[in-house]
Design a protein around this motif. Structure first.
Motif, PDB file in Angstrom:
ATOM      1  N   GLN A 149      23.389 -23.901  26.929  1.00 53.28           N
ATOM      2  CA  GLN A 149      24.169 -24.711  25.991  1.00 53.28           C
ATOM      3  C   GLN A 149      25.358 -23.949  25.437  1.00 53.28           C
ATOM      4  OE1 GLN A 149      21.324 -25.866  23.024  1.00 53.28           O
ATOM      5  NE2 GLN A 149      20.529 -27.563  24.233  1.00 53.28           N
ATOM      6  N   HIS A 150      25.245 -22.633  25.351  1.00 49.61           N
ATOM      7  CA  HIS A 150      26.304 -21.793  24.788  1.00 49.61           C
ATOM      8  C   HIS A 150      26.970 -20.948  25.873  1.00 49.61           C
ATOM      9  CE1 HIS A 150      25.194 -22.920  20.742  1.00 49.61           C
ATOM     10  NE2 HIS A 150      23.927 -22.743  21.086  1.00 49.61           N
ATOM     11  N   TYR A 151      27.118 -21.532  27.036  1.00 50.27           N
ATOM     12  CA  TYR A 151      27.639 -20.845  28.218  1.00 50.27           C
ATOM     13  C   TYR A 151      29.026 -20.235  27.991  1.00 50.27           C
ATOM     14  CZ  TYR A 151      26.972 -20.365  33.290  1.00 50.27           C
ATOM     15  OH  TYR A 151      26.746 -19.886  34.541  1.00 50.27           O
ATOM     16  N   ASP A 152      29.826 -20.879  27.160  1.00 51.47           N
ATOM     17  CA  ASP A 152      31.181 -20.392  26.899  1.00 51.47           C
ATOM     18  C   ASP A 152      31.325 -19.756  25.517  1.00 51.47           C
ATOM     19  OD1 ASP A 152      32.475 -21.109  29.382  1.00 51.47           O
ATOM     20  OD2 ASP A 152      32.171 -23.188  28.781  1.00 51.47           O
ATOM     21  N   THR A 153      30.209 -19.477  24.876  1.00 50.20           N
ATOM     22  CA  THR A 153      30.206 -18.811  23.579  1.00 50.20           C
ATOM     23  C   THR A 153      30.245 -17.310  23.811  1.00 50.20           C
ATOM     24  OG1 THR A 153      28.907 -20.596  22.622  1.00 50.20           O
ATOM     25  CG2 THR A 153      28.858 -18.506  21.460  1.00 50.20           C
ATOM     26  N   GLY A 154      30.955 -16.613  22.965  1.00 50.81           N
ATOM     27  CA  GLY A 154      31.053 -15.162  23.109  1.00 50.81           C
ATOM     28  C   GLY A 154      29.700 -14.478  22.998  1.00 50.81           C
ATOM     29  N   PHE A 155      29.528 -13.415  23.786  1.00 51.57           N
ATOM     30  CA  PHE A 155      28.303 -12.632  23.685  1.00 51.57           C
ATOM     31  C   PHE A 155      28.108 -12.130  22.260  1.00 51.57           C
ATOM     32  CE2 PHE A 155      28.554 -11.938  28.391  1.00 51.57           C
ATOM     33  CZ  PHE A 155      27.267 -12.340  28.698  1.00 51.57           C
ATOM     34  N   ASP A 156      29.196 -11.792  21.577  1.00 51.30           N
ATOM     35  CA  ASP A 156      29.083 -11.295  20.209  1.00 51.30           C
ATOM     36  C   ASP A 156      28.430 -12.326  19.288  1.00 51.30           C
ATOM     37  OD1 ASP A 156      31.380 -12.894  20.496  1.00 51.30           O
ATOM     38  OD2 ASP A 156      32.474 -11.820  18.930  1.00 51.30           O
TER      39      ASP A 156
END
Length: 85
Positions: free
Chosen positions: A29-36
């Motif tokens: 769901q958070h595929y494009d969310t920053g790793f940070d």
């Protein structure tokens, strides 16, 4: 070795190498969310890279540790010789 690193495998590696638990479904769901934002800092991502290199016995592209999102990371890794050979 599978031909692609999956979201499930990345989730497991994040827990093992960085101590951060993100369920595969949440990671998808958070595929494009920053790793940070997901709780993975640069050292954590370096640990994930190191674990993959150890697991498959081949180096990842130098830019792997600089990926900002799970999508960038998986696209780069799955396009490299580690997953594609």
């Amino acid at each position: 070795m599978s031909d692609r690193i999956t979201v499930e495998e990345l989730s497991e590696l994040m827990k093992k190498a960085a101590g951060v638990t993100v369920a595969p479904e949440e990671l998808q769901q958070h595929y494009d969310t920053g790793f940070d934002v997901l709780g993975i800092d640069s050292l954590g991502l370096l640990g994930v890279v190191g674990e993959l290199e150890k697991r498959y016995g081949t180096p990842l592209p130098p830019d792997a540790e600089r990926c900002r999102t799970p999508r960038q990371f998986l696209d780069l890794v799955n396009g490299s010789a580690v997953a594609g050979a």
